[in-house]
Design a protein around this motif. Sequence first.
Motif: not given
Lengths: 269, 317
Positions: B63, B65-67, B81-82, B84-85
């Motif tokens: 999702t 949240i964590l890289v 992670s890059r 995300r939105t």
Amino acid sequence: MADRLWRPVACYGDMVRLWIRAELSYPASFAMLVVGSMMINALDFVAIAIMFSSIDTLGGFGLREIALLYGATGVGIGVADTAIGSVERIGEFVRTGRLDQMLTKPVPLLVQVCSDRFTLRRLGRITQASVVLVWALPIVDWTPTRVLVAVVMLLSSSALFFGLFVLFSCVQFWTTDASEFANAFTYGGNTLTQYPLTVFPREVALALTFVLPIAFVNWYPCLYLLGRSDPNGLPDWLQFCSPLAAAAVITVALLVWRTGVRRYTSTGS
Amino acid sequence: MPLIDVAGLERTFVVRRRAGFMRRSKSVVRAVQDLTFSIEAGEMVGYIGPNGAGKSTTIKMLTGILVPTSGELRVAGLEPSRQRTDLARRIGVVFGQRTTLWWDLPLRDSFELLQKIYRVPDQRFRENLDRFVELLDLGDQLDTPVRQLSLGQRMRGDITAALLHDPEILYLDEPTIGLDVVSKGRLREFLRALNAERGTTLLLTTHDLQDIEALCDRVIVIDHGTSVYDGTLAGLHAQGGSTRTLVVDLVDTGPPIDVPGAEVRKVEGPRQWLSFPADASAAPLVAAVASAYDVADLSIQEPDIEDVIRELYSHGA
């Protein structure tokens, strides 16, 4: 590009509106909280005024001049605290996993954190600081430039406190519970700037100018409004540098914020 | 290209332990290591494993949240992670033990806020809301503050919240935890319908293996941060060497039943328990027992998948 900038602001507005609606659905409790907050804050300046019943000047400044400093920093931190006060709760968001939830939403994290549980209650502080500021206004010999500097001062002061709130709240990404540490710089900075910097040793004044530039919140622009040169002998052009100081603090704050989010390690399931 | 593509994924955490006064020792924990799998659009996949196996860490990486520490990870063609939105618009996430809803606000306000956050067009929002409210029977709760909802109502609210923006993928982390049997059943039915009607891809972590049996054609088992099984539920039974049980009620108490392909596990008066391989047919066995003994009643117990997985873990470890 315009959309990238505008969207977060619009989203912030939407969320804030919803929280206000929720808050106003209990009008009695809302009114009591605002009045209470105003009374606590009102006593704050009364203490300074009482001090002046036994002295005429403090660090070379009269009561109304100090009221000017007090009002400027008070409005600044009041606006910042009202707009984004929730950022202080970042440690709580980390602990409860709320931050994980926010990270799965298509809105920048900072916008969500800042708008969460927005409350108008904090308007009490702005109101009180504004009253003190308005009372101090006659001490200034107003010119169009001074009006402009005064307006820019209030904007920069809010922006600078905004930056400080974000910057020092980021510590909680690493420690998860250090909101007092942030308070030392934000509310502590507010308390320091309620007095003329001349009451502190010169080293403190320099540190508050070049290390943690809180002096730009009110001290330098107010010197201009009062037509004074810096008692510490620093150049007069610093009196126009508040927006630069605010921009610098915000830039650093946003960089640290980004690092914090990327280093964020979440909690267990 | 698969909707979710994971290759050689790894995530480590630095854990600090107290080692005496003011001293800390550091150690590195590998929560996920060398994890590889891919999921196609429209699949319903169960993601299971013991506590601390790396399930939540995987979901958090999927999702954004964590890289990840290293490895390849693509979800809907995006790097979580890059981007995300961007990804957030296309996925829905339900964490069973936490709510995404705002505690002090009525459900309706939470939903409206989410509409704004996801920029769902008014008409689509109303259609979705009406449909989910009807399917999940939330009509009476819309104006109740979330803190006053029961766990089951809140969970249904959370699921609605995760689906208002028509996500392609729905992650469910322990969605039925703490729910009663009726609520569980209704939720499973709803998720099945969602997958059938909208083709929503489902990734489900759970401790309730009935969730898996009811919903998932495919199971990925994770242990010590890496995948130890990936395939059908039936295959999992076979690999774990699981057995089914034939419960025989004889007319009279007798000696243990002796038929080929099964062995007696337990005898209790006229009742006997016979176990036979899960992948074998029960028909010849039933016929053999019925022809040789006087049988009052018969029933078949499906294997307990928990035992199967426990078996698998002990092989893996």
